[in-house]
Design an enzyme around this catalytic site. Structure first.
Site, PDB file in Angstrom:
ATOM      1  N   HIS A  39      83.447 -27.760  23.391  1.00 27.97           N
ATOM      2  CA  HIS A  39      84.721 -27.597  24.090  1.00 27.97           C
ATOM      3  C   HIS A  39      85.909 -27.849  23.161  1.00 27.97           C
ATOM      4  CE1 HIS A  39      87.610 -29.098  27.409  1.00 27.97           C
ATOM      5  NE2 HIS A  39      87.531 -27.781  27.503  1.00 27.97           N
ATOM      6  N   HIS A  81      95.843 -25.897  23.715  1.00 28.23           N
ATOM      7  CA  HIS A  81      95.481 -26.031  25.128  1.00 28.23           C
ATOM      8  C   HIS A  81      96.690 -26.177  26.036  1.00 28.23           C
ATOM      9  CE1 HIS A  81      94.396 -28.326  28.782  1.00 28.23           C
ATOM     10  NE2 HIS A  81      93.334 -27.538  28.773  1.00 28.23           N
TER      11      HIS A  81
END
Length: 289
Positions: A39, A81
Site C-alpha cells: 500500500h 495521497h
C-alpha cells in the site's frame, strides 16, 4: 477476408487474456493465498508514494504496489495521497503563506522543491514527490505491477483521460504491461470513464456497493475493493458470483490489512488480494495459514 477475420478474433482473444491477468492471477489464489499489495509502496518502512517506498517493496520481494495520482496547478500528474501537501512534505516551511497547501494550487516545479521524506525519517531527507511519469518508469524498472488510484477526480476534470494518455506514452497500455496494471477509484463515475475510454484496462472500484448494486458495477469494473472491516465471507461470495465487463468473475482486494490475525481472517473470507502497509507481516501470516 476470412483470414483477416480469424486474425482479428485471435488478437481480441489474446488481448482479453492479457488484460484480465491481474484478476485471473488473484483468483488463482483460491487454491493458494491472496495476492499481497504493498500500500503506497512499503509505506510502513519508507515514505509513502515515493520511489523509495516502491524500491523498498521490490527489495522485500513484493511485485504489486499501490499508489495515488493527483494533478498540479499547471497540469502535471504527481503521486501523492492527500489533496494537501502538508502531511507528507515540508510545504509549510517552504511556502508558509499558502495555506491550506492544496496539490492543485502548486505547480510541478514548486512541488519538486519539497522534501517528502523527512516527516517519515531523517534517513529519507530530500526524498521528492514523484511525477507519475517518474513513478511509472521506476515501477517498470523494478519489474513491479501497479494498482493505480485516481484520487479526488472531482477536483481534476479530465484526469482519467490524462492518466490513460500518460500510461500510453510510458508504454503501459501495450500487451506486455496490461497484465501488470489495475486502475481504481472511489468514484464510480471515474472508473466508468476509464473503462469507457480504454476497455482493455483492468479496473477496480474502491468501496462496498450493496449486493443489490453489484450487477450495475459489474458492467464497468473487474474488481470490488472494499475496506476489510466492511465485508464478510457472504459478501465476497456475492462479488465472486458475478462476471465483470470481460466475462470473468469479479475479484476482491481488501484494504488496509496490517496485522497477522486480520490477514488470516481476510484469507478465510475468500478475498483475492490484501492491500497492506506491512506486506511482510501479511505474507508471513498467509504463508503460515
Amino acid at each position: 477476408m476470412h483470414a483477416r477475420a480469424v486474425a482479428a478474433t485471435t488478437t481480441a482473444l489474446v488481448g482479453t487474456a492479457v488484460l484480465l491477468s491481474p484478476v485471473s492471477a488473484a483468483r488463482a489464489g483460491d487454491a493458494v493465498e491472496p495476492t499481497v499489495i504493498a500500500h503506497r509502496g512499503a509505506s510502513a518502512y519508507a515514505p509513502e508514494n515515493t520511489l523509495a517506498s516502491i524500491d523498498r517493496a521490490a527489495r522485500m520481494g513484493f511485485s504489486w504496489v499501490e499508489n495515488d495520482v493527483q494533478r498540479t496547478k499547471d497540469g502535471e500528474l504527481v503521486v501523492i495521497h492527500d489533496d494537501s501537501l502538508a502531511r507528507t512534505t515540508n510545504v509549510e516551511d517552504v511556502f508558509p503563506g499558502r495555506a491550506p497547501w492544496k496539490v492543485k494550487d502548486f505547480t510541478a516545479a514548486e512541488i519538486a522543491r519539497l522534501d517528502a521524506g523527512s516527516w517519515f525519517s531523517p534517513r529519507y531527507a530530500g526524498t521528492r514527490v514523484p511525477t507519475l511519469a517518474q513513478y511509472m518508469r521506476r515501477v517498470d524498472h523494478n519489474h513491479e505491477k501497479l494498482l493505480l488510484e485516481i484520487k479526488n477526480p472531482e477536483l481534476y476534470p479530465g484526469i482519467e483521460r490524462q492518466t490513460l494518455a500518460l500510461l500510453g506514452n510510458q508504454g503501459w497500455l501495450d500487451r506486455r504491461h496490461l497484465g501488470r496494471l489495475i486502475v481504481q477509484s472511489f468514484s464510480a463515475d471515474s472508473v466508468r470513464i476509464v473503462h469507457g475510454l480504454k476497455p482493455c484496462v483492468t479496473t477496480a472500484f474502491l468501496g462496498r456497493p450493496s449486493v443489490v448494486q453489484l450487477p450495475g458495477y459489474a458492467r464497468f469494473t473487474d474488481l470490488i475493493n472494499p475496506s476489510f472491516g466492511s465485508i464478510s465471507a457472504s459478501y465476497v461470495s456475492a462479488v465472486h458470483g458475478l462476471k465483470g465487463p470481460h466475462d470473468k468473475p469479479l475479484g476482491v482486494f481488501a484494504w488496509t490489512v496490517n496485522d497477522a490475525a486480520t490477514a488470516r481472517r481476510a484469507a478465510d473470507e475468500g478475498v483475492d488480494g490484501v492491500i497492506s502497509n506491512r506486506p511482510d507481516v501479511v505474507r508471513a501470516a498467509l504463508s503460515a495459514n
